[in-house]
Design a protein around this motif. Structure first.
Motif, mmCIF file in Angstrom:
data_model
loop_
_atom_site.group_PDB
_atom_site.id
_atom_site.type_symbol
_atom_site.label_atom_id
_atom_site.label_comp_id
_atom_site.label_asym_id
_atom_site.label_seq_id
_atom_site.Cartn_x
_atom_site.Cartn_y
_atom_site.Cartn_z
ATOM 1 N N GLU A 78 0.839 -1.191 0.000
ATOM 2 C CA GLU A 78 0.000 0.000 0.000
ATOM 3 C C GLU A 78 0.876 1.244 0.000
ATOM 4 N N GLU A 87 -5.462 5.537 -3.186
ATOM 5 C CA GLU A 87 -6.185 4.627 -4.068
ATOM 6 C C GLU A 87 -5.550 4.521 -5.451
ATOM 7 N N SER A 88 -4.957 5.600 -5.938
ATOM 8 C CA SER A 88 -4.371 5.596 -7.270
ATOM 9 C C SER A 88 -3.125 6.465 -7.288
#
Length: 206
Positions: A78, A87-88
């Motif tokens: 992560e 998230e991106s």
């Protein structure tokens, strides 16, 4: 109680004590052997962000290595900003100066052997297409994020390592009960993404 009965009781007590000591020694030897087995395959994952320059190119990226003595089985990766998952990575890619070549390698499900390393993301520019200041500005934007990797040994002992601000992970990894495997690989997701397709290319690192 006669003398004979006392002797028999003493012998019985000694037999029980001997059995208990033998059981304890066997348990302790088993514990030591298990510890030796785990120690013989103990992985140590380190995370390092890097920037570099040659006579022809300027580069930046991320390096993940195993300095332990056993394979590291990567289960979860992560990118974090202020402790929250990112998230991106596409907004960060958008900050790259144009003309770059982006190379990537997936991490999820990989086994990193002792002494080996994987570069999950590397970005190269021809030296005449970008200034060192531009590259360093892009690297600074990426340095806002931490990298968190959850990995396990072959005996399913698991740890979490964190690279602080895309720098070298020098803190001792934290022991965790297990690693939940990531559903997606944040680096693999960049494979088909470039903010100026006409001038940028991507390639998978072997």
């Amino acid at each position: 109680m006669g003398t004979g009965n006392k002797v028999e009781m003493l012998i019985a007590i000694c037999a029980v004590l001997t059995s208990a000591i033998a059981v304890f020694i066997a348990w302790d030897q088993g514990r030591v052997m298990r510890a030796q087995q785990h120690g013989a395959v103990y992985p140590v994952v380190q995370i390092e962000g890097f920037v570099s320059s040659t006579a022809e190119t300027a580069s930046m990226g991320l390096r993940v290595s195993n300095s332990g003595v056993g394979p590291a089985l990567i289960e979860r990766v992560e990118m974090l900003k202020d402790g929250e998952p990112v998230e991106s990575l596409e907004p960060y890619v958008d900050q790259f100066p144009p003309g770059y070549q982006q190379s990537w390698a997936s991490l999820i499900g990989r086994a990193i052997a002792p002494g080996d390393e994987i570069i999950p993301l590397r970005v190269d520019w021809p030296l005449d297409a970008v200034s060192i200041m531009q590259r360093d500005a892009a690297a600074l934007a990426w340095s806002e994020m931490d990298v968190e990797i959850c990995y396990c040994s072959v005996f399913d002992k698991c740890w979490t390592a964190i690279g602080r601000e895309m720098g070298l992970s020098i803190a001792r990894a934290e022991r965790v009960k297990r690693c939940e495997r990531s559903e997606t690989d944040v680096f693999e997701a960049l494979a088909n993404y470039a903010h100026t397709p006409e001038t940028n290319t991507t390639a998978e690192l072997e």
